[in-house]
Design a protein around this motif. Structure first.
Motif, PDB file in Angstrom:
ATOM      1  N   UNK A 146      -1.620   4.136  -0.513  1.00 41.86           N
ATOM      2  CA  UNK A 146      -1.183   3.812   0.851  1.00 41.86           C
ATOM      3  C   UNK A 146      -2.365   3.411   1.734  1.00 41.86           C
ATOM      4  N   UNK A 147      -2.068   3.072   2.983  1.00 47.97           N
ATOM      5  CA  UNK A 147      -3.074   2.792   4.007  1.00 47.97           C
ATOM      6  C   UNK A 147      -4.076   1.725   3.556  1.00 47.97           C
ATOM      7  N   UNK A 148      -3.595   0.662   2.897  1.00 50.49           N
ATOM      8  CA  UNK A 148      -4.464  -0.444   2.499  1.00 50.49           C
ATOM      9  C   UNK A 148      -5.322  -0.176   1.286  1.00 50.49           C
ATOM     10  N   UNK A 149      -5.000   0.862   0.515  1.00 49.80           N
ATOM     11  CA  UNK A 149      -5.814   1.206  -0.654  1.00 49.80           C
ATOM     12  C   UNK A 149      -5.533   0.300  -1.851  1.00 49.80           C
ATOM     13  N   UNK A 150      -4.543  -0.604  -1.738  1.00 52.34           N
ATOM     14  CA  UNK A 150      -4.184  -1.450  -2.873  1.00 52.34           C
ATOM     15  C   UNK A 150      -5.281  -2.456  -3.230  1.00 52.34           C
ATOM     16  N   UNK A 151      -6.288  -2.576  -2.370  1.00 51.38           N
ATOM     17  CA  UNK A 151      -7.393  -3.496  -2.668  1.00 51.38           C
ATOM     18  C   UNK A 151      -8.392  -2.878  -3.647  1.00 51.38           C
ATOM     19  N   UNK A 152      -8.250  -1.554  -3.895  1.00 55.55           N
ATOM     20  CA  UNK A 152      -9.162  -0.864  -4.798  1.00 55.55           C
ATOM     21  C   UNK A 152      -8.463  -0.580  -6.127  1.00 55.55           C
ATOM     22  N   UNK A 153      -9.268  -0.270  -7.145  1.00 53.05           N
ATOM     23  CA  UNK A 153      -8.683   0.032  -8.458  1.00 53.05           C
ATOM     24  C   UNK A 153      -7.904   1.350  -8.385  1.00 53.05           C
TER      25      UNK A 153
END
Length: 283
Positions: free
Chosen positions: A41-48
């Motif tokens: 969540x909270x924009x973490x989809x840009x990380x592995x």
């Protein structure tokens, strides 16, 4: 009779070791961290996925190590001014969230090498910290509540089993009723063990009223009545039992009847038990 202490060596449940309980709670916290990390969540989809899960597990463990001590201290020092458990938890959790919001920028710097802007990141982290912290706190409190319920239920079952053994071993003894009554009263905290006034069913719980207050037991009314068979009292309703000595007056209004007790409770008398009540109280 209701105040004296009796040996409870056979009734006491072995307390769960603190280390084992701590490991259980930490396991729950880790599982919550893995789940949040998996959801990214909270924009973490840009990380592995691995980095996201590692971050959230570490953050949840840090949160646990902040929230739990503060909640324990809150129960210890706020109990006189804040009587409701959940209110104390809410106050302690709010303070813990403020502290955790100061920690989050440092954790972000540790995992993602973010530039530290403490005041800015504190305000950004506070809403998320309140949400995540509330979830973890609620799960932990629910786990403790269910554990306490289980312990209380096991203790009630153990007392009933002990009572049945006493009956089998002392069929001819005149002290059986006294022993059973003392065993029942021993389920109450010491500060609540006074003159027994009445019993009240409340969902799956049994509310025991004495002249020193009330206490909830996880027990059925019919099981309690088996133990109090020798105590002078009567059942007035499917959810109520009253000690004879507690009755102050009888109130009648049309066909309805109720009993006023010495602790100012008004106990209903159902039609099913009306005749027995009249006979018992010689009305």
């Amino acid at each position: 009779m209701t105040n004296r202490e009796i040996p409870l060596n056979n009734q006491q449940l072995k307390p769960e070791k603190t280390k084992h309980k701590l490991l259980q709670q930490l396991l729950v916290v880790v599982l919550i961290g893995l789940f949040i990390g998996f959801m990214r969540p909270f924009g973490m989809d840009q990380y592995t996925l691995l980095l996201s899960m590692s971050y959230w597990v570490f953050t949840c463990i840090c949160g646990y190590l902040i929230y739990m001590p503060l909640i324990i201290l809150g129960h210890k020092y706020l109990v006189k001014n804040v009587t409701t458990t959940w209110h104390r938890v809410a106050i302690s959790s709010l303070l813990a969230s403020l502290i955790m919001s100061l920690m989050v920028p440092f954790i972000g710097w540790l995992f993602f090498n973010h530039t530290l802007q403490l005041s800015h990141h504190f305000l950004l982290a506070l809403p998320d910290t309140l949400i995540i912290g509330s979830i973890i706190t609620f799960v932990s409190m629910l786990q403790n509540h269910l554990h306490h319920q289980k312990q209380q239920l096991e203790q009630s079952k153990l007392v009933i089993e002990q009572s049945q053994k006493v009956i089998e071993q002392h069929q001819q003894s005149q002290d059986i009723n006294s022993i059973l009554i003392d065993q029942f009263m021993a389920l109450l905290p010491l500060e609540k063990r006074g003159q027994l006034l009445c019993l009240e069913m409340d969902d799956h719980y049994l509310k025991v009223h004495t002249d020193k207050g009330q206490h909830m037991l996880l027990m059925r009314l019919k099981d309690a009545l088996l133990q109090l068979e020798g105590f002078p009292g009567l059942q007035t309703h499917r959810s109520w039992w009253v000690a004879n000595q507690a009755v102050v007056s009888v109130n009648k209004e049309n066909r309805k009847m109720s009993l006023l007790l010495s602790n100012h409770l008004e106990v209903p008398v159902s039609r099913t038990f009306a005749e027995a009540v009249k006979a018992n109280l010689a009305l």
